[in-house]
Design an enzyme around this catalytic site. Structure first.
Site, PDB file in Angstrom:
ATOM      1  N   ASN A  62       0.635  -1.211  -0.169  1.00 30.94           N
ATOM      2  CA  ASN A  62       0.110  -0.093  -0.181  1.00 30.94           C
ATOM      3  C   ASN A  62       0.728   0.884  -0.205  1.00 30.94           C
ATOM      4  O   ASN A  62       1.599   1.219   0.599  1.00 30.94           O
ATOM      5  CB  ASN A  62      -1.035   0.147   1.269  1.00 30.94           C
ATOM      6  CG  ASN A  62      -0.823  -0.112   2.435  1.00 30.94           C
ATOM      7  OD1 ASN A  62      -0.145  -0.851   2.863  1.00 30.94           O
ATOM      8  ND2 ASN A  62      -1.057   0.127   3.667  1.00 30.94           N
ATOM      9  N   GLU A  64       0.218   5.680   0.777  1.00 31.20           N
ATOM     10  CA  GLU A  64       0.182   5.826   0.625  1.00 31.20           C
ATOM     11  C   GLU A  64      -0.209   7.935   1.034  1.00 31.20           C
ATOM     12  O   GLU A  64       0.949   7.997  -0.193  1.00 31.20           O
ATOM     13  CB  GLU A  64      -0.434   6.410   2.529  1.00 31.20           C
ATOM     14  CG  GLU A  64      -0.915   5.251   3.265  1.00 31.20           C
ATOM     15  CD  GLU A  64      -1.500   4.896   4.960  1.00 31.20           C
ATOM     16  OE1 GLU A  64      -0.625   5.907   5.400  1.00 31.20           O
ATOM     17  OE2 GLU A  64      -2.042   4.205   4.921  1.00 31.20           O
ATOM     18  N   ASN A  65      -0.793   8.385   0.921  1.00 33.42           N
ATOM     19  CA  ASN A  65      -0.581  10.426   0.934  1.00 33.42           C
ATOM     20  C   ASN A  65      -1.021  11.151   1.120  1.00 33.42           C
ATOM     21  O   ASN A  65      -1.638  10.988   2.403  1.00 33.42           O
ATOM     22  CB  ASN A  65      -1.046  10.585  -0.743  1.00 33.42           C
ATOM     23  CG  ASN A  65      -0.604  11.711  -1.327  1.00 33.42           C
ATOM     24  OD1 ASN A  65      -0.762  12.701  -0.671  1.00 33.42           O
ATOM     25  ND2 ASN A  65       0.400  11.550  -2.307  1.00 33.42           N
ATOM     26  N   ALA A  66      -0.571  12.082   1.620  1.00 37.14           N
ATOM     27  CA  ALA A  66      -0.756  13.446   2.598  1.00 37.14           C
ATOM     28  C   ALA A  66      -2.524  13.847   2.192  1.00 37.14           C
ATOM     29  O   ALA A  66      -2.774  14.306   3.275  1.00 37.14           O
ATOM     30  CB  ALA A  66       0.390  14.694   2.644  1.00 37.14           C
ATOM     31  N   CYS A  73      -4.446   0.772  -2.028  1.00 36.44           N
ATOM     32  CA  CYS A  73      -4.096  -0.595  -1.616  1.00 36.44           C
ATOM     33  C   CYS A  73      -2.934  -1.505  -1.745  1.00 36.44           C
ATOM     34  O   CYS A  73      -3.603  -0.608  -3.188  1.00 36.44           O
ATOM     35  CB  CYS A  73      -5.382  -1.135  -1.352  1.00 36.44           C
ATOM     36  SG  CYS A  73      -6.849  -0.679  -0.042  1.00 36.44           S
ATOM     37  N   GLU A  75      -3.318  -4.496  -2.845  1.00 39.00           N
ATOM     38  CA  GLU A  75      -3.750  -5.437  -4.058  1.00 39.00           C
ATOM     39  C   GLU A  75      -3.745  -4.355  -5.335  1.00 39.00           C
ATOM     40  O   GLU A  75      -3.611  -5.072  -6.210  1.00 39.00           O
ATOM     41  CB  GLU A  75      -5.455  -5.552  -3.652  1.00 39.00           C
ATOM     42  CG  GLU A  75      -5.208  -6.654  -1.932  1.00 39.00           C
ATOM     43  CD  GLU A  75      -5.934  -5.677  -0.311  1.00 39.00           C
ATOM     44  OE1 GLU A  75      -5.455  -4.938  -0.634  1.00 39.00           O
ATOM     45  OE2 GLU A  75      -5.866  -6.721  -0.074  1.00 39.00           O
ATOM     46  N   CYS A 112     -10.438  -4.721   0.609  1.00 41.28           N
ATOM     47  CA  CYS A 112     -12.058  -3.853   0.889  1.00 41.28           C
ATOM     48  C   CYS A 112     -12.499  -3.642  -0.137  1.00 41.28           C
ATOM     49  O   CYS A 112     -12.618  -4.450  -1.213  1.00 41.28           O
ATOM     50  CB  CYS A 112     -11.029  -2.154   1.388  1.00 41.28           C
ATOM     51  SG  CYS A 112     -10.474  -1.555  -0.187  1.00 41.28           S
ATOM     52  N   CYS A 115     -10.678  -2.810  -4.024  1.00 34.71           N
ATOM     53  CA  CYS A 115     -10.611  -4.086  -4.066  1.00 34.71           C
ATOM     54  C   CYS A 115     -10.940  -5.252  -4.396  1.00 34.71           C
ATOM     55  O   CYS A 115     -10.790  -6.102  -5.663  1.00 34.71           O
ATOM     56  CB  CYS A 115      -9.160  -4.086  -3.063  1.00 34.71           C
ATOM     57  SG  CYS A 115      -8.005  -3.145  -3.055  1.00 34.71           S
TER      58      CYS A 115
HETATM   59  N1  THU Z   1      -4.921  -1.692   3.079  1.00 32.18           N
HETATM   60  C1  THU Z   1      -4.743  -2.184   1.863  1.00 32.18           C
HETATM   61  O1  THU Z   1      -3.213  -2.018   1.575  1.00 32.18           O
HETATM   62  N2  THU Z   1      -5.169  -3.543   2.014  1.00 32.18           N
HETATM   63  C2  THU Z   1      -6.522  -3.788   2.245  1.00 32.18           C
HETATM   64  O2  THU Z   1      -7.046  -4.938   2.429  1.00 32.18           O
HETATM   65  C3  THU Z   1      -7.023  -2.665   3.625  1.00 32.18           C
HETATM   66  C4  THU Z   1      -6.620  -1.907   4.098  1.00 32.18           C
HETATM   67  C5  THU Z   1      -4.577  -0.259   3.595  1.00 32.18           C
HETATM   68  C6  THU Z   1      -5.213   0.885   2.201  1.00 32.18           C
HETATM   69  C7  THU Z   1      -4.680   1.954   3.939  1.00 32.18           C
HETATM   70  O3  THU Z   1      -3.744   2.580   2.777  1.00 32.18           O
HETATM   71  C8  THU Z   1      -4.045   0.763   5.480  1.00 32.18           C
HETATM   72  O4  THU Z   1      -4.687  -0.132   4.426  1.00 32.18           O
HETATM   73  C9  THU Z   1      -5.193   1.897   6.101  1.00 32.18           C
HETATM   74  O5  THU Z   1      -6.425   1.033   5.605  1.00 32.18           O
END
Ligand code: THU
Length: 161
Positions: A62, A64-66, A73, A75, A112, A115
């Protein structure tokens, strides 16, 4: 009126050591790859590793970004790489794991909703199920024979023909 029922079977292993050797290897890769996640905001690092039908192994984590909604995610990072590198090659299996400084990684997490939609469409594109292996750094492991099982009554590309 009639009532329909959706149900599916999945396997629950008490620990990674009960899995077939190849599955153990893939889940261990997902555990390791979770360290490559960029997740300074959630502190929840996810790794996803695919074994392709052509034998290639592709990894995602995963990012992320500010600006929070920009984050991706593991996936979908993985699926984007696969679609770019090997657009027509089926995925046999994806293993998913996670780590966090603030909580235990002792049970499986499941993809999620967004995904699930992406995984479902990938299966449809190449007409091949994606087996999922879900597990933390320790504890039980779930094995699901097709990612689409997680998205009953899905909206699919069929509706747009
Ligand atoms: N996240 C995933 O990468 N995969 C999942 O199946 C559930 C959530 C990430 C998204 C976010 O960066 C962090 O987990 C918290 O939600």
């Amino acid at each position: 009126m009639k009532e329909n029922k959706f149900e599916f079977n999945y396997k629950v292993y008490d620990s990674i050591s009960e899995l077939p050797e190849e599955s153990q290897w893939l889940l261990n890769e997902a555990r390791e790859v979770s360290a490559n996640a960029y997740a300074p905001y959630s502190n929840f690092q996810v790794g996803a590793v695919a074994k392709m039908a052509n034998g290639q192994i592709v990894a995602g984590s995963n990012q992320e970004n500010a600006s929070f909604p920009v984050g991706l995610c593991a996936e979908r990072v993985l699926l984007a790489s696969i679609s770019s590198l090997f657009p027509k090659v089926p995925i046999e299996t994806i293993a998913i794991s996670y780590r966090s400084d603030s909580q235990k990684s002792d049970h499986p997490i499941s993809p999620c909703g967004i995904c699930r939609q992406s995984l479902q469409e990938f299966e449809g594109r190449v007409n091949h199920p994606v087996q999922l292996i879900l597990g933390g750094m320790e504890g039980p492991v779930y094995v699901i024979d097709s990612a689409s099982r997680l998205l009953p009554l899905a909206f699919t590309s069929e509706e747009l023909r």
